[in-house]
Design a protein around this motif. Structure first.
Motif, PDB file in Angstrom:
ATOM      1  N   VAL A  45       0.845  -1.192   0.000  1.00 52.19           N
ATOM      2  CA  VAL A  45       0.000   0.000   0.000  1.00 52.19           C
ATOM      3  C   VAL A  45       0.884   1.247   0.000  1.00 52.19           C
ATOM      4  N   GLU A  46       0.574   2.158  -0.906  1.00 53.33           N
ATOM      5  CA  GLU A  46       1.308   3.429  -0.988  1.00 53.33           C
ATOM      6  C   GLU A  46       1.182   4.186   0.332  1.00 53.33           C
ATOM      7  N   VAL A  48       2.379   3.179   3.039  1.00 53.34           N
ATOM      8  CA  VAL A  48       2.627   2.208   4.118  1.00 53.34           C
ATOM      9  C   VAL A  48       3.851   1.370   3.763  1.00 53.34           C
ATOM     10  N   HIS A  49       3.797   0.748   2.583  1.00 55.75           N
ATOM     11  CA  HIS A  49       4.868  -0.158   2.156  1.00 55.75           C
ATOM     12  C   HIS A  49       5.773   0.437   1.083  1.00 55.75           C
ATOM     13  N   PRO A 130      -4.892   5.826  -1.669  1.00 58.70           N
ATOM     14  CA  PRO A 130      -3.542   5.402  -2.030  1.00 58.70           C
ATOM     15  C   PRO A 130      -3.574   4.243  -3.027  1.00 58.70           C
TER      16      PRO A 130
ATOM     17  N   VAL B 123      -3.294  -5.686   6.281  1.00 54.75           N
ATOM     18  CA  VAL B 123      -2.510  -4.455   6.447  1.00 54.75           C
ATOM     19  C   VAL B 123      -3.449  -3.359   6.929  1.00 54.75           C
ATOM     20  N   ARG B 124      -2.845  -2.289   7.442  1.00 54.59           N
ATOM     21  CA  ARG B 124      -3.611  -1.109   7.826  1.00 54.59           C
ATOM     22  C   ARG B 124      -3.434  -0.055   6.737  1.00 54.59           C
ATOM     23  N   MET B 125      -4.548   0.433   6.180  1.00 57.49           N
ATOM     24  CA  MET B 125      -4.455   1.504   5.194  1.00 57.49           C
ATOM     25  C   MET B 125      -3.952   2.774   5.887  1.00 57.49           C
ATOM     26  N   PRO B 126      -3.370   3.715   5.128  1.00 59.59           N
ATOM     27  CA  PRO B 126      -2.929   4.971   5.761  1.00 59.59           C
ATOM     28  C   PRO B 126      -4.141   5.769   6.258  1.00 59.59           C
ATOM     29  N   GLY B 129      -7.433   6.366   4.395  1.00 60.83           N
ATOM     30  CA  GLY B 129      -7.493   5.467   3.245  1.00 60.83           C
ATOM     31  C   GLY B 129      -8.697   4.554   3.336  1.00 60.83           C
ATOM     32  N   PRO B 130      -9.325   4.245   2.196  1.00 57.70           N
ATOM     33  CA  PRO B 130     -10.525   3.413   2.213  1.00 57.70           C
ATOM     34  C   PRO B 130     -10.194   1.950   2.488  1.00 57.70           C
TER      35      PRO B 130
END
Lengths: 321, 321
Positions: A45-46, A48-49, A130, B123-126, B129-130
């Protein structure tokens, strides 16, 4: 043609394997032999990663590489990939430059690993959302069966492939925008150890990849095996580039052993396999290093030339920590 | 335990199949027989494919159902699922209520379709983030081989399963917050036609699911087959609930045939298979209706009792349109 349609057309040009059915059917249809399949799915994920200004070709490489590393850890040979691609939200024309760079990088990555793109889904994220990428990798388990994480036995030797900590330094170098490009590329373009995984699988009692940090991943292997892992920090292999960048003292070694993103293999094998494993280094052109052993107990025991040492507070990346 | 760790623990409780290795290994390891695998991956993004106030259990159902519908269209029996789950960004504790509802709904959905969760990534979105969900479904192709989208032959009859347009009305009802709950649930909880897909596969020359709209999906089948599809709009099966909600005139039928989200099966079969197919309706407890035929040419030809009619401007949902 809209931007999203053009992106899908570019993906179709990459999906030349007959199993992909040109990305025009409801699903891919892949002929397989009887046996064990190995299946994994990881997301990037942009924000995050990866970062918005990371080169898109490197993002494509990493998306594929981190999933292939999971296959490598099970000794599996890749059969194909399915990708879920959430393009940047926003304007109706999307980000042509980023998306074109991503597809070009994906094509180069598929060619580098000789793995086919079989299918997937492309969507547009909502405005401001993102970029969100998911990849499923499918592989064929080795004839000896896929090694498990928790198969180590007391007395087994703990090994690591390659060198440890390069990617941790590479992340710092990428953030700083300057420094050793070799280390930076170990972060941006990790090399999944597919050939090593296949060669090692018949000889190991447990295997995993080092994604979150050597110490935390060794601790998980020990926990899954119901044992303690004893690690000699001085034996952890550092590259000359890393030693030149950050030295080789205890602090540098602890940083390397907890940084993560190595995508090297961590494996356990009985002492009787030592000569066999050492002999694999030359054909694999890859360092294989004994770094410790498994014994009765729980957790990790860390030593260096000065003797037993306390565990660092942070062993690596913990999901949800 | 952090929220993300608790979420993963809840998923582990669902992943009881041995192939999942407790979601604690690098990958799932699934034994398969020799033959064709069917593989598909679809994404659902909050704000694009579902709304923040949609019940999370329904979102879980739909995530699984739309992917199983792709398997159904290839006559495949599901073997397992891998899920990529991007939880809502924001506060450190996440959204406990939504996430707990999602996991509970996922568990109920896995049980309803008797399909195992094999692996994936959380994962956790920023922040902001949706929620972003991806699902890979793996199935076993039927012994006759997975039907292709483009296999229709001139003279073949075009069929549809179930009733068409219910989900389109259901979306309007869900948005309005009032109306026929049966129609609303056809939108929120589509029923993948797995048993029908398996039963139909040996008899069809082409098959696909109706996800973007009957007309556009029929057009794609025709294009892939190098033929024209002729559709009798009056033959398109409407449910009594839909007829009561929106009538059965030409406009209502066109709306039904272009709405999408039906997740019914669209298939082609030679006229000689007609009796066999009609006889399957009783054991499947499912409407199977001839709605047209394939002929030399390109595109779609639409008729109703008044004769040939022009195509509507919008045939259904077009990716990137």
């Amino acid at each position: 043609m809209t931007h999203e349609a053009a992106f899908i057309a570019a993906l179709r040009a990459l999906a030349t394997d007959p199993a992909a059915r040109g990305l025009r059917d409801d699903a891919a249809v892949l002929p397989v032999a009887a046996g064990d399949l190995v299946l994994t799915h990881d997301m990037l994920v942009e924000g995050v990663h990866f970062l918005p200004d990371d080169p898109p070709g490197d993002v494509a490489w990493k998306l594929v590489a981190v999933n292939l590393s999971d296959l490598a850890a099970k000794g599996a040979a890749p059969l194909g990939l399915l990708m879920g691609c959430g393009l940047a939200g926003g304007g109706p024309d999307g980000d042509d430059t980023w998306d074109a760079g991503f597809v070009a990088g994906l094509g180069a990555t598929l060619a580098a690993f000789a793995v086919p793109l079989l299918g997937g889904d492309t969507v547009r994220m909502p405005p401001g959302g993102p970029r969100t990428l998911g990849l499923t990798a499918i592989g064929r388990a080795p004839a000896c069966g896929a090694p498990i994480r928790g198969g180590a036995r007391a007395g087994d030797v703990l090994w690591a492939s390659g060198t440890i900590g390069d990617a941790g330094a590479g992340l710092a170098i990428a953030r700083a925008g300057r420094g050793d490009a070799t280390l930076r590329d170990r972060y941006r373009r990790p090399a999944p150890r597919l050939a090593a995984g296949i060669a090692l699988a018949p000889h190991v009692t447990a295997m995993a990849d080092i994604s979150d940090g050597l110490l935390i991943d060794a601790g998980r292997m020990a926990e899954a095996s119901g044992l303690r892992a004893a690690i000699d920090l001085d034996a952890v292999p550092l590259s000359p580039a890393l030693a030149a960048w950050g030295g080789q003292d205890r602090a540098a070694r602890l940083a390397a052993a907890t940084a993560g993103d190595d995508y090297e293999l961590l494996f356990a094998a009985p002492p009787s396999a030592t000569a066999t494993l050492l002999a694999l280094r030359q054909p694999l052109a890859l360092n294989l290093t004994p770094i410790g052993w498994f014994e009765a107990g729980t957790g990790l025991a860390l030593t260096d030339r000065a003797g037993a040492m306390p565990l660092p507070e942070r062993l690596g990346y913990e999901h949800g920590a």
